[in-house]
Design a protein around this motif. Structure first.
Motif, PDB file in Angstrom:
ATOM      1  N   LYS A  32      22.685  17.579   7.123  1.00  0.00           N
ATOM      2  CA  LYS A  32      23.612  16.766   6.341  1.00  0.00           C
ATOM      3  C   LYS A  32      24.530  17.700   5.578  1.00  0.00           C
ATOM      4  O   LYS A  32      24.085  18.484   4.753  1.00  0.00           O
ATOM      5  CB  LYS A  32      22.857  15.855   5.372  1.00  0.00           C
ATOM      6  CG  LYS A  32      22.022  14.786   6.077  1.00  0.00           C
ATOM      7  CD  LYS A  32      21.317  13.900   5.070  1.00  0.00           C
ATOM      8  CE  LYS A  32      20.506  12.824   5.761  1.00  0.00           C
ATOM      9  NZ  LYS A  32      19.782  11.960   4.795  1.00  0.00           N
ATOM     10  N   ASP A  69      18.506  11.642  -6.996  1.00  0.00           N
ATOM     11  CA  ASP A  69      19.791  12.013  -7.589  1.00  0.00           C
ATOM     12  C   ASP A  69      19.654  12.308  -9.075  1.00  0.00           C
ATOM     13  O   ASP A  69      20.479  13.029  -9.647  1.00  0.00           O
ATOM     14  CB  ASP A  69      20.813  10.887  -7.392  1.00  0.00           C
ATOM     15  CG  ASP A  69      21.344  10.853  -5.969  1.00  0.00           C
ATOM     16  OD1 ASP A  69      20.948  11.727  -5.184  1.00  0.00           O
ATOM     17  OD2 ASP A  69      22.128   9.954  -5.650  1.00  0.00           O
ATOM     18  N   SER A  99      27.393  13.751  -2.820  1.00  0.00           N
ATOM     19  CA  SER A  99      27.534  12.666  -1.851  1.00  0.00           C
ATOM     20  C   SER A  99      28.994  12.406  -1.498  1.00  0.00           C
ATOM     21  O   SER A  99      29.281  11.738  -0.502  1.00  0.00           O
ATOM     22  CB  SER A  99      26.891  11.384  -2.392  1.00  0.00           C
ATOM     23  OG  SER A  99      27.514  10.986  -3.597  1.00  0.00           O
ATOM     24  N   THR A 100      29.931  12.893  -2.316  1.00  0.00           N
ATOM     25  CA  THR A 100      31.358  12.783  -1.995  1.00  0.00           C
ATOM     26  C   THR A 100      31.935  14.181  -1.780  1.00  0.00           C
ATOM     27  O   THR A 100      32.921  14.569  -2.393  1.00  0.00           O
ATOM     28  CB  THR A 100      32.118  12.060  -3.130  1.00  0.00           C
ATOM     29  OG1 THR A 100      31.908  12.784  -4.348  1.00  0.00           O
ATOM     30  CG2 THR A 100      31.626  10.648  -3.305  1.00  0.00           C
ATOM     31  N   ALA A 125      26.325  17.285   3.147  1.00  0.00           N
ATOM     32  CA  ALA A 125      26.419  17.087   1.703  1.00  0.00           C
ATOM     33  C   ALA A 125      25.357  17.870   0.950  1.00  0.00           C
ATOM     34  O   ALA A 125      25.377  17.919  -0.274  1.00  0.00           O
ATOM     35  CB  ALA A 125      26.299  15.593   1.375  1.00  0.00           C
ATOM     36  N   TYR A 126      24.400  18.472   1.680  1.00  0.00           N
ATOM     37  CA  TYR A 126      23.301  19.208   1.055  1.00  0.00           C
ATOM     38  C   TYR A 126      23.376  20.668   1.504  1.00  0.00           C
ATOM     39  O   TYR A 126      23.134  20.976   2.671  1.00  0.00           O
ATOM     40  CB  TYR A 126      21.944  18.631   1.485  1.00  0.00           C
ATOM     41  CG  TYR A 126      21.724  17.176   1.170  1.00  0.00           C
ATOM     42  CD1 TYR A 126      20.944  16.806   0.088  1.00  0.00           C
ATOM     43  CD2 TYR A 126      22.275  16.177   1.965  1.00  0.00           C
ATOM     44  CE1 TYR A 126      20.716  15.469  -0.203  1.00  0.00           C
ATOM     45  CE2 TYR A 126      22.059  14.839   1.684  1.00  0.00           C
ATOM     46  CZ  TYR A 126      21.280  14.498   0.599  1.00  0.00           C
ATOM     47  OH  TYR A 126      21.057  13.172   0.317  1.00  0.00           O
ATOM     48  N   TYR A 151      24.465  19.657  -4.018  1.00  0.00           N
ATOM     49  CA  TYR A 151      24.426  18.353  -3.340  1.00  0.00           C
ATOM     50  C   TYR A 151      25.529  17.496  -3.939  1.00  0.00           C
ATOM     51  O   TYR A 151      25.620  17.348  -5.148  1.00  0.00           O
ATOM     52  CB  TYR A 151      23.074  17.669  -3.515  1.00  0.00           C
ATOM     53  CG  TYR A 151      23.133  16.176  -3.276  1.00  0.00           C
ATOM     54  CD1 TYR A 151      23.624  15.660  -2.074  1.00  0.00           C
ATOM     55  CD2 TYR A 151      22.729  15.268  -4.251  1.00  0.00           C
ATOM     56  CE1 TYR A 151      23.704  14.297  -1.859  1.00  0.00           C
ATOM     57  CE2 TYR A 151      22.797  13.910  -4.036  1.00  0.00           C
ATOM     58  CZ  TYR A 151      23.289  13.424  -2.849  1.00  0.00           C
ATOM     59  OH  TYR A 151      23.368  12.074  -2.643  1.00  0.00           O
ATOM     60  N   ARG A 199      33.690  10.362   2.246  1.00  0.00           N
ATOM     61  CA  ARG A 199      32.862   9.162   2.134  1.00  0.00           C
ATOM     62  C   ARG A 199      33.514   7.956   2.784  1.00  0.00           C
ATOM     63  O   ARG A 199      32.846   7.009   3.172  1.00  0.00           O
ATOM     64  CB  ARG A 199      32.577   8.868   0.665  1.00  0.00           C
ATOM     65  CG  ARG A 199      31.436   7.881   0.458  1.00  0.00           C
ATOM     66  CD  ARG A 199      30.836   8.020  -0.917  1.00  0.00           C
ATOM     67  NE  ARG A 199      29.598   7.287  -1.026  1.00  0.00           N
ATOM     68  CZ  ARG A 199      28.699   7.464  -1.971  1.00  0.00           C
ATOM     69  NH1 ARG A 199      28.894   8.379  -2.882  1.00  0.00           N
ATOM     70  NH2 ARG A 199      27.593   6.759  -2.017  1.00  0.00           N
TER      71      ARG A 199
END
Length: 964
Positions: A757, A238, A735-736, A759-760, A733, A461
């Motif tokens: 995924k 990250d 994550s939320t 998120a990516y 990217y 999330r």
């Protein structure tokens, strides 16, 4: 020889052997003790017996899914094989190594080793057998390009008797040489000792600062000097994918003086709420200023220095926190040092924001403890409000975890301080703290309210696949083993090649020092001297505290009732510091008798032995080093009790051993990993980044419309290059991630989803899909290599060695649609058909027949990304589709009248319009930001009023302000 000289002599001997053993475990003495030979096979030699490879720039490049290499080697026993992977089109893939024991055998699954292939040097262990030849299958996945430089075969180590004999002779000479001078060692020692003890007794915080400063230099030396960048590319990447891109994006916005509430650089677009929360972190500002004034490389160095500053501040604040307890200065210095280098702040500290949250949480705990010491309102209550506001504004995620811990701590401290019957004391003390916390929440409203709204209305999330039964059960065996290992070290199960449960980061962060289990046992035993009741209370408290990480429901609650994770375990570290400090005091003051210490030591050794014996995947070197450190400490303690030597010696011994243990683990955590500079040359990163910025600026100067640009490669991170290089793209990217946009990609363009995924998102995985790129507003593409074979792209020019192509399917950033179909109808079509439907129809809740219309949409480059001016001309009624994620906060106006904004294509905006000419003004405001600002100002006014009233009252009574 005097008794003191004898003791000093053996202290030197033990230190010598410990140093040699540590160097041996770290591999520094390998070239001396062992004959190490290796066979290096170049790419040219490998190409002679390779399938589906080409040679390019002296590197082998795979050209198919079934590409393999065959290596004939001199028959012998080999330790491992190292594959130097120069580049990969994906982050990782599965690799198989087949070995043949004789020329008559064939390669089979029976004789094979599997591993994960990543960029860098990948070491694959080989069996302890004589091998005749090898075959390496690099991957079995489609559309993967792998480049390798060379392969190295490492022969099995054989002991170098000559070198070992010379080393042994040197050690013997050194030890014998210490004997004649052992009589003068005490004088030298006590001269230094006198100075040391003066600082330790009179200025312990100066001593702690010096120890931390020297240790930080040792641990972060490669980053502090700029030899490497403090940014990692392993499982905790990250730093490269999110945090550093955000830094540079904020800096670029400040340079242009373009502070807006919406950014087009982050994927398809997002609010700048995250950037605003970053701005309340004072440790980020030096890095941003360094980037603005001196450039990329200097900013990386300053980031590492800021991390060191945070470690130092954590240790100093912990010292003040421990000062609220009855503890010796030595115990506070040792425990605070371990606190500064605890497993969480060293490992998760690379995420920058996490170490800041850890520091703010520690500061808040200190203020809370001081508030609880005085039941009446005092100055610390006002600082507590500001600290709470800072914590909540900075990170509501960690603030939630920390506040649960602080609430539990408050209840326990009040219970220990006052009897249950003292209701008035409970109410008075508790209400003052509660008022301070509530005012802190009110002050933080400017960021808290928008964050709560965003996480509940946009993010995906807050979803969980677990059921109630899973939360109430225990973790799997592998998970429990991982938790046990984290008490002893962060690295017993590896760093980049982590073999425990979950991954290197998500595993519980419990490392404080490897002697923590020992300190818990001593702490419980010390309770016997204070009575059976205290002993039972300590026993139950320690069992409960250490059992919590093994229960999924704890992680479930601490993670906001979503899924159980181990990040929350950092909240235990302040309690660990108190237990460790009290135990160290017990050892120094001889409250713990020698038989009890021997029993405790045997139990500790037994635990370590059983763990390693049953789980040999643990690091042999680290286990051995922990045991050696324990034996050194045990030797000093035994001398301390048997010979009744002065307590100063045992104090220094404990400091020395715990420093070696804690700092050694921190060095491994910080340095035995893949950094950003492992992937690129440092100069290449900065040069290429500036080149892309210049290319983007050049394109914008020749084309006034609003459009997106993408790249067929990534040169900084895999996803958020747009934040660093200041262009509007697609890849990102998060994550939320906005759950609506995630649904769009899953149902309409899953080819750009990285590793399944949502998120990516990585555009280069499907950059040849010009129609979908055009749908999302991508007009130009930058490529390192020619893509003339794609008829959807037209070559424009070449700038700085990069090819610029125009998307021929591009129809404008906004599109006008007259027809729409429902989601139920849409999902019935195959994925290939859906992409065609998206070109002619909107996907909405209601169906609408398509009509032929002449329409034109013009959107010029905006001066501010949260304010767009759009001109639409159409012969029919319809919908203006904008490839901007739908979020509450967008408002559309036509001639001063507000228009409805609908959700289309799962997560984008559609504005219904009548036929004719329309001039639309589109604005975005972060929801609840203004309301939160008003509430925050109100909170500050209330706090200021209370503080002023309290100050006047204190002055009227003639009471001096209490110390802060």
């Amino acid at each position: 020889m005097t008794k003191k000289a004898f003791i000093m002599y053996w202290i030197c001997v033990l230190l010598l052997f410990l140093s040699l053993f540590s160097f041996l475990l770290l591999g520094k003495l390998d070239p001396i003790l062992y004959n190490n030979s290796s066979i290096v096979i170049s790419s040219e030699k490998l190409f002679a017996d390779a399938k589906d490879f080409v040679i390019k720039k002296n590197r082998l490049r795979s050209t198919s899914t079934d590409s393999w290499l065959r290596i004939t080697v001199p028959k012998g026993v080999y330790k491992s094989i190292d594959i130097n992977v120069n580049s990969m089109s994906v982050k990782s893939t599965k690799c198989a190594v087949y070995y043949r024991l004789s020329a008559v055998e064939s390669f089979s699954e029976k004789n094979s080793v599997y591993t994960v292939l990543e960029q860098g040097i990948i070491s694959i262990p080989l069996p302890d057998k004589e091998i005749d030849s090898l075959r390496i299958d690099l991957t079995d996945e489609k559309s993967i390009i792998i480049e390798i430089d060379q392969i190295t075969l490492n022969c099995k180590k054989t002991i170098s008797f000559r070198n070992s004999f010379l080393l042994l002779c040197g050690i013997c000479v050194l030890i014998i040489g210490l004997v004649p001078i052992s009589s003068i060692l005490p004088r030298i020692f006590y001269s230094c000792h006198k100075t040391f003890m003066h600082i330790a007794t009179q200025k312990p915080k100066i001593l702690l600062t010096l120890l931390m400063f020297v240790s930080i230099i040792i641990c972060f030396r490669t980053f502090l000097t700029g030899n490497e960048y403090f940014a990692y590319l392993d499982i905790g990447s990250d730093t490269v994918y999110v945090y550093q891109p955000f830094w540079f994006s904020i800096a670029d916005d400040l340079k242009k003086w373009n502070i807006s509430e919406w950014t087009m650089n982050y994927g398809l677009g997002a609010s700048t709420l995250t950037q605003l929360s970053w701005l309340v972190d004072p440790f980020i500002w030096p890095t941003i200023v360094a980037y603005l004034l001196c450039g990329f490389s200097t900013a990386q160095v300053i980031a590492a220095w800021m991390q060191g500053v945070k470690l130092l501040l954590c240790a100093l604040v912990c010292y003040d926190f421990l000062s609220e307890y009855s503890l010796s200065r030595t115990a506070k210095v040792i425990s605070s040092y371990a606190y500064g280098f605890c497993g969480f702040v060293v490992l998760w500290g690379q995420h920058y924001a996490f170490s800041t949250a850890f520091f703010i949480g520690t500061l808040t705990l200190l203020l809370l403890e001081r508030c609880l010491k005085n039941c009446t309102l005092n100055k610390n209550h006002f600082f507590l409000s500001l600290s709470i506001a800072w914590l909540v504004g900075k990170t509501y995620y960690f603030a939630y975890m920390i506040l649960i811990c602080l609430a539990s701590y408050t209840i326990v401290r009040l219970f220990l301080r006052f009897p249950i019957k003292a209701v008035k004391k409970w109410i008075t003390c508790g209400s003052c703290v509660l008022l301070s916390v509530l005012i802190g929440f009110v002050i933080s409203s400017i960021l808290l309210l928008p964050q709560i709204f965003e996480i509940t209305s946009v993010s995906d999330r807050i979803q969980s696949d677990w059921n109630l039964l899973q939360y109430l059960s225990t973790y799997p065996k592998d998970h429990n083993i991982t938790i046990i290992s984290r008490f002893l070290s962060n690295n017993l199960l590896g760093t980049t090649k982590f073999i425990g449960y979950s991954n290197y980061y998500e595993a519980e962060q419990l490392f404080y020092t490897s002697f923590l289990p020992l300190f818990f046992i001593i702490y419980i035993y010390m309770g016997l001297d204070e009575g059976r009741k205290i002993f039972v209370e300590r026993l139950l408290a320690c069992i409960a505290l250490n059992a919590l990480p093994f229960i999924p429901v704890t992680g479930y609650i601490m993670n906001g009732f979503v899924t159980p994770v181990g990040r929350y375990t950092f909240v235990f570290v302040p309690i660990y510091s108190v237990v460790a400090a009290k135990s160290i005091d017990g050892i120094i003051s001889r409250k713990v008798k020698l038989p009890a210490l021997i029993t405790t030591g045997i139990l500790y050794l037994g635990v370590v032995f059983v763990i390693y014996n049953h789980y040999p995947q643990f690091s042999v070197n680290l286990c051995a080093l922990i045991l050696v450190e324990f034996l050194i400490l045990a030797t000093f303690i035994a001398l301390y009790h048997v010979l009744s030597i002065k307590s100063q010696i045992i104090r220094i011994a404990i400091i020395m051993v715990i420093m070696l243990n804690v700092l050694g683990d921190a060095i491994i955590t910080t340095n035995e990993r893949r950094t950003l500079t492992d992937r690129y040359d440092k100069n290449e990163i900065e040069v290429t980044t500036q080149e892309i910025k210049a290319i983007v600026q050049s394109i914008r100067e020749t084309d006034p419309e609003l459009f997106r640009i993408e790249k067929a490669f990534s040169n900084y991170s895999y996803f958020n290059d747009a934040l660093v290089e200041d262009y509007y793209g697609i890849s990102y990217y998060n994550s939320t991630i906005n759950y609506r946009i995630k649904n769009f990609f899953i149902n309409s363009w899953d080819a750009v989803i990285f590793k399944n995924k949502g998120a990516y998102i990585q555009f280069e995985k499907d950059y040849s899909n010009t129609k979908m790129a055009a749908l999302l507003g991508t007009k130009y593409i930058i490529s390192k290599t020619p893509i003339d074979n794609n008829p959807g792209y037209q070559y424009v020019t070449n700038i700085s060695g990069k090819n610029i192509y125009k998307n021929l399917d591009y129809m404008g950033f906004g599109r006008f649609y007259t027809g729409a179909i429902t989601y139920d109808e849409y999902v019935e079509y195959p994925l290939e058909e859906r992409q065609k439907i998206l070109q002619d129809y909107l996907i909405m809740d209601e169906k609408k027949e398509k009509a032929d219309a002449n329409a034109k949409v013009v959107i010029e480059q905006p001066l501010s990304e949260d304010h767009l001016l759009i001109d639409v001309s159409s012969s029919e009624d319809g919908f203006l589709f904008l490839p901007i994620p739908y979020e509450k906060g967008w408002e559309a106006y036509l001639n001063g009248q507000q228009l409805n904004i609908l959700i289309a294509d799962y997560g984008f905006m559609a504005i219904p319009l009548l036929s004719g000419d329309s001039h639309i003004e589109l604005q975005f405001h972060i929801p609840y930001l203004k309301i939160g600002a008003y509430i925050s100002c109100t909170g500050l006014f209330i706090l200021g009023t209370i503080y002023l009233s309290w100050s006047l009252y204190q002055k009227k009574k003639g009471v001096c302000y209490d110390r802060f």
